[in-house]
Enzyme design. Sequence first.
Site, PDB file in Angstrom:
ATOM      1  N   ASP A 271      83.531  -3.923 -92.533  1.00  0.00           N
ATOM      2  CA  ASP A 271      84.548  -2.973 -92.996  1.00  0.00           C
ATOM      3  C   ASP A 271      83.925  -2.031 -94.018  1.00  0.00           C
ATOM      4  O   ASP A 271      83.603  -2.446 -95.130  1.00  0.00           O
ATOM      5  CB  ASP A 271      85.729  -3.723 -93.620  1.00  0.00           C
ATOM      6  CG  ASP A 271      86.540  -4.477 -92.590  1.00  0.00           C
ATOM      7  OD1 ASP A 271      87.088  -3.831 -91.686  1.00  0.00           O
ATOM      8  OD2 ASP A 271      86.619  -5.713 -92.689  1.00  0.00           O
TER       9      ASP A 271
ATOM     10  N   ASP B 102      93.564  -6.218 -85.841  1.00  0.00           N
ATOM     11  CA  ASP B 102      92.929  -6.506 -87.123  1.00  0.00           C
ATOM     12  C   ASP B 102      93.987  -6.435 -88.212  1.00  0.00           C
ATOM     13  O   ASP B 102      94.648  -5.418 -88.383  1.00  0.00           O
ATOM     14  CB  ASP B 102      91.822  -5.472 -87.375  1.00  0.00           C
ATOM     15  CG  ASP B 102      91.078  -5.700 -88.676  1.00  0.00           C
ATOM     16  OD1 ASP B 102      91.385  -6.663 -89.393  1.00  0.00           O
ATOM     17  OD2 ASP B 102      90.171  -4.896 -88.970  1.00  0.00           O
TER      18      ASP B 102
ATOM     19  N   SER C  19      90.504 -13.499 -94.041  1.00  0.00           N
ATOM     20  CA  SER C  19      90.813 -14.553 -95.002  1.00  0.00           C
ATOM     21  C   SER C  19      91.322 -15.821 -94.339  1.00  0.00           C
ATOM     22  O   SER C  19      91.037 -16.935 -94.798  1.00  0.00           O
ATOM     23  CB  SER C  19      91.836 -14.046 -96.028  1.00  0.00           C
ATOM     24  OG  SER C  19      92.999 -13.543 -95.393  1.00  0.00           O
TER      25      SER C  19
END
Length: 223
Positions: free
Chosen positions: A35, A175, A198
């Site tokens: 990212d 996503d 996460s």
Amino acid sequence: MTPKIVPAMLPVDYARLGDDCVALEKGGADRLQWDIMDGQFVPNITYGPDVIAACRPLVSLGFEAHVMCRDPEWMVPKLVDAGCDIIIVHVEAMRQPHATYQAIRKAGARAAIALSPATPVSYIENVLDLVDLVLIMTVNPGFGGQAYISTMEPKIAAARAMIDAGGYDVEIEVDGGIGPDTIAGAAAAGASVFVSGSALWKYESFGAGVTDLRQRAAEAAGG
């Protein structure tokens, strides 16, 4: 199609970045997502091509770059040189999206279009012949750990219908908030690639997380 699980590198302890790349490959990840944020298109700053290039020799997994930057065109060749074989760019961030996808392919990478939650799915209609992947964001881009937006599932289904109707060989990736409680909804709607950040780090091991998420997605998709 076997669901693909793509760990997002955003939750990584940057002091252990290389170690986690290796551990994720051993855990069965299909590829890794980087990212890239500039603090302008999104209110966060991460890493750039040099960091990605430093990790490239450590694993054989494919790398995809999720570019969350304003005017991302200049970064394309740098990301390809760093070892990214998929470049994902947001339609909301570009001046000439069609030309950018052409440039990505010319640079030798697979091109992908990303849609933020408020962006209509109609934006993909005239570029499906140029892209290999459509990323539908299920959170607002910029930060990890956000809650999954379930109202994006009809958008996923609409993208799947459009791709299938045109006979395109284009993956649908999702996503944002993807974990054990949300992956089934995205898979049932038509996604085949799942970015998990996460939530994946909460499993007892990367291998256990990748296996569990892939099985949940396959079951929801009828596989």
